[in-house]
Design a protein around this motif. Structure first.
Motif, mmCIF file in Angstrom:
data_model
loop_
_atom_site.group_PDB
_atom_site.id
_atom_site.type_symbol
_atom_site.label_atom_id
_atom_site.label_comp_id
_atom_site.label_asym_id
_atom_site.label_seq_id
_atom_site.Cartn_x
_atom_site.Cartn_y
_atom_site.Cartn_z
ATOM 1 N N UNK A 265 2.549 -10.745 19.403
ATOM 2 C CA UNK A 265 1.789 -11.877 18.862
ATOM 3 C C UNK A 265 2.452 -12.471 17.619
ATOM 4 N N UNK A 266 3.709 -12.189 17.404
ATOM 5 C CA UNK A 266 4.421 -12.788 16.289
ATOM 6 C C UNK A 266 4.570 -11.851 15.113
ATOM 7 N N UNK A 267 5.333 -12.312 14.140
ATOM 8 C CA UNK A 267 5.597 -11.500 12.957
ATOM 9 C C UNK A 267 4.308 -11.235 12.176
ATOM 10 N N UNK A 268 4.172 -9.996 11.740
ATOM 11 C CA UNK A 268 2.986 -9.584 10.999
ATOM 12 C C UNK A 268 3.415 -9.024 9.653
ATOM 13 N N UNK A 269 2.766 -9.501 8.595
ATOM 14 C CA UNK A 269 3.115 -9.082 7.240
ATOM 15 C C UNK A 269 1.860 -8.693 6.471
ATOM 16 N N UNK A 270 2.070 -7.946 5.404
ATOM 17 C CA UNK A 270 0.974 -7.532 4.532
ATOM 18 C C UNK A 270 1.168 -8.205 3.178
ATOM 19 N N UNK A 271 0.164 -8.954 2.765
ATOM 20 C CA UNK A 271 0.170 -9.636 1.479
ATOM 21 C C UNK A 271 -0.830 -8.937 0.566
ATOM 22 N N UNK A 272 -0.373 -8.537 -0.612
ATOM 23 C CA UNK A 272 -1.272 -7.903 -1.570
ATOM 24 C C UNK A 272 -1.697 -8.912 -2.625
ATOM 25 N N UNK A 273 -2.967 -8.868 -2.985
ATOM 26 C CA UNK A 273 -3.481 -9.715 -4.043
ATOM 27 C C UNK A 273 -4.636 -9.029 -4.734
ATOM 28 N N UNK A 274 -5.385 -9.805 -5.491
ATOM 29 C CA UNK A 274 -6.534 -9.286 -6.213
ATOM 30 C C UNK A 274 -7.777 -10.075 -5.835
ATOM 31 N N UNK A 275 -8.890 -9.377 -5.756
ATOM 32 C CA UNK A 275 -10.162 -10.048 -5.534
ATOM 33 C C UNK A 275 -10.443 -10.975 -6.715
ATOM 34 N N UNK A 276 -10.930 -12.190 -6.449
ATOM 35 C CA UNK A 276 -11.135 -13.143 -7.545
ATOM 36 C C UNK A 276 -12.222 -12.731 -8.525
ATOM 37 N N UNK A 277 -13.159 -11.877 -8.086
ATOM 38 C CA UNK A 277 -14.258 -11.503 -8.981
ATOM 39 C C UNK A 277 -14.015 -10.177 -9.689
ATOM 40 N N UNK A 278 -13.491 -9.176 -8.967
ATOM 41 C CA UNK A 278 -13.375 -7.836 -9.538
ATOM 42 C C UNK A 278 -11.959 -7.443 -9.915
ATOM 43 N N UNK A 279 -10.947 -8.159 -9.407
ATOM 44 C CA UNK A 279 -9.566 -7.767 -9.652
ATOM 45 C C UNK A 279 -9.107 -6.602 -8.804
ATOM 46 N N UNK A 280 -9.961 -6.118 -7.880
ATOM 47 C CA UNK A 280 -9.595 -5.003 -7.011
ATOM 48 C C UNK A 280 -8.473 -5.417 -6.055
ATOM 49 N N UNK A 281 -7.610 -4.462 -5.738
ATOM 50 C CA UNK A 281 -6.497 -4.770 -4.842
ATOM 51 C C UNK A 281 -6.984 -4.979 -3.414
ATOM 52 N N UNK B 178 4.201 -7.526 0.407
ATOM 53 C CA UNK B 178 4.551 -6.138 0.086
ATOM 54 C C UNK B 178 5.044 -5.352 1.293
ATOM 55 N N UNK B 179 4.929 -5.910 2.513
ATOM 56 C CA UNK B 179 5.392 -5.149 3.670
ATOM 57 C C UNK B 179 5.463 -6.000 4.919
ATOM 58 N N UNK B 180 6.462 -5.700 5.744
ATOM 59 C CA UNK B 180 6.608 -6.370 7.037
ATOM 60 C C UNK B 180 6.415 -5.351 8.144
ATOM 61 N N UNK B 181 5.524 -5.681 9.091
ATOM 62 C CA UNK B 181 5.273 -4.794 10.221
ATOM 63 C C UNK B 181 6.064 -5.192 11.451
ATOM 64 N N UNK B 182 6.725 -6.350 11.403
ATOM 65 C CA UNK B 182 7.559 -6.784 12.519
ATOM 66 C C UNK B 182 6.765 -7.510 13.587
ATOM 67 N N UNK B 183 7.359 -7.581 14.763
ATOM 68 C CA UNK B 183 6.746 -8.239 15.931
ATOM 69 C C UNK B 183 5.786 -7.236 16.572
ATOM 70 N N UNK B 184 4.487 -7.424 16.365
ATOM 71 C CA UNK B 184 3.485 -6.445 16.782
ATOM 72 C C UNK B 184 2.692 -6.983 17.972
#
Length: 481
Positions: A66-82, A57-63
């Motif tokens: 220490x290399x490329x940094x990205x944000x991955x969104x998912x759901x908790x396996x038990x509650x479905x919370x983001x 869902x988002x790229x923060x770039x070279x931070x």
């Protein structure tokens, strides 16, 4: 109300201790009362494997170089919370979140958790690549504690910030040359800033820069403002006493509930019918003698001086002489691990020691034991004693931190009033522990009294709802109106 909740671990994605339990349960409780929350933690391989429906869902770039940094969104396996997973090569390695497979701290922990703090602040700022931005930034322990510093020194939109201290003994102190490496302004390296005894102090930074400070029990909040319990930060915390509050941790009763616990050989309810069968099964599993008349003491803990397990070793002749059994589960200082293993070898059928951590076994030990022993010299909150109460296992604890706030000692008045839930000793020494053990043997020998004490435990309510409401109130005091 939008809150970015930043932590280094969260059950069931990653857990090494109580922080993981809290970070898994508190966000879910906050979401239930209407908080729009995102949980941010590093994208460890284990977390990536467990999260549901991951997507970039988002790229923060070279931070921070220490290399490329990205944000991955998912759901908790038990509650479905983001949940947001911060993906960077620093986190893609075998071993634990803080240490390698041999128990040594990762040498680049300053960068690994400096990056987590930097990203948390950036995702809260105007330049975030993600449209969702928080009203409040809530960070946990030293691993995320630089985030309030970044927020304060950057220009632009500033969310309110909260730092929760789960254990002040772990502070994240690193060489001063990391200030520049982590792109903190040089002027922040001062006593009124991130400097702590000639080093860069992550937790010190959070204690100085966060708008509000919390810790995980009211008693611990008082303890850390003076004396050795403050671990060098007591002066700063006393100065900020008006901004510091103690909010007791809660228990996730969907996980810790003997009526539905999948790890037990049989379930039981508040009436504790069936608990003796669980004890017999545990004794058989651990190779202990099947003796209902022998009180079974259990320890589920790190085996360290801080946790007081050295006192248990010293008290073992007393415990065995009076006919008790002991079962131990945990890891810690090597000499203590060896000592408990040797006791098990010397006293087969009476002592069992499992060196390591086994979540299902922890449930069975807490359910099958008669008495949970927690002689911690310091305990910010403690969760295990609250688990034990729900399972009708009587806590035997030292009067410290959250143990003092959750266990009511057996006295004439508390027995008469029906409020006694455990056994408490005030002096963290061998005499104090043996005095408490002696009381435990005496009470266990009077079944009517013992049943009354045990029955009070499952009636206690330490659910997350009340804690979540306290945090929600704190958030509202910080968020823009």
């Amino acid at each position: 109300m939008r809150v970015l909740f930043v932590t280094s671990e969260a059950f069931p994605l990653m857990k090494t201790g109580g922080l993981g339990d809290v970070s898994g349960a508190l966000p879910a409780a906050l979401a239930e009362i209407g908080v729009d929350l995102r949980l941010l933690l590093p994208a460890y391989p284990e977390a990536l494997a467990k999260v549901r429906q991951p997507r970039l869902i988002g790229r923060l770039g070279e931070v921070l170089g220490v290399g490329q940094t990205e944000v991955i969104e998912g759901e908790m396996p038990d509650s479905g919370m983001r949940v947001w997973l911060l993906d960077n090569p620093l986190y893609r390695r075998d071993g634990g979140p803080y240490q390698d497979a041999n128990g040594r701290d990762w040498p680049d922990n300053a960068l690994r958790f400096g990056l987590l703090s930097w990203a948390a602040a950036w995702l809260s700022a105007d330049l975030s690549p993600i449209a969702w931005r928080p009203d409040v930034l809530h960070v946990h322990d030293w691993q995320a504690a630089l985030a309030p510093a970044y927020v304060k020194v950057w220009l632009g939109r500033r969310p309110g910030s909260v730092l929760t201290i789960h254990n002040i003994a772990y502070q994240g102190n690193f060489p001063p040359d990391m200030v520049g490496r982590l792109e903190l302004p040089p002027e922040t390296y001062a006593i009124d800033g991130v400097e702590f005894h000639g080093r860069l102090g992550f937790l010190k930074a959070g204690c100085f820069y966060a708008d509000r400070l919390t810790t995980v029990s009211p008693t611990y909040a008082r303890e850390i403002q003076s004396g050795p319990a403050g671990c060098g930060l007591d002066g700063l915390l006393a100065h900020r006493g008006a901004d510091l509050s103690g909010i007791l941790n809660g228990v996730d009763y969907s996980v810790w509930n003997p009526a539905s616990d999948p790890h037990l050989p049989r379930s039981f309810g508040h009436d504790l019918v069936g608990k003796p069968e669980v004890k017999r099964a545990l004794q058989a599993e651990l190779g202990l003698e099947a003796r209902p008349d022998a009180p079974l003491f259990v320890i589920v803990s790190r085996l360290t001086h801080h946790k007081g397990t050295d006192l248990v070793l010293a008290a073992m002749p007393f415990l065995l002489h009076h006919g008790g059994q002991l079962a131990v589960l945990g890891t810690g200082e090597h000499h203590m691990e060896q000592a408990f293993q040797m006791l098990a070898q010397q006293h087969p059928g009476r002592v069992a020691a499992h060196i390591g951590y086994d979540e299902p076994l922890a449930h069975r030990m807490i359910a099958g034991g008669d008495i949970l022993v927690m002689p911690s010299r310091s305990e910010p909150c403690g969760l295990t004693q609250m688990y034990a109460l729900r399972y009708g296992t009587v806590p035997l604890v030292h009067y410290a931190g959250g143990l003092a706030d959750t266990v009511v000692d057996v006295t004439y008045d508390t027995m008469l009033g029906g409020t006694a839930t455990g056994l408490v000793f005030r002096h963290a020494d061998l005499g104090g522990l043996q005095w408490c053990l002696d009381r435990a043997f005496g009470l266990y020998g009077h079944p009517d009294q013992w049943r009354r004490i045990r029955a009070n435990g499952p009636r206690q309510d330490f659910s997350w709802r009340s804690s979540a409401e306290r945090y929600h109130e704190l958030y509202r005091s910080l968020a823009p109106q």
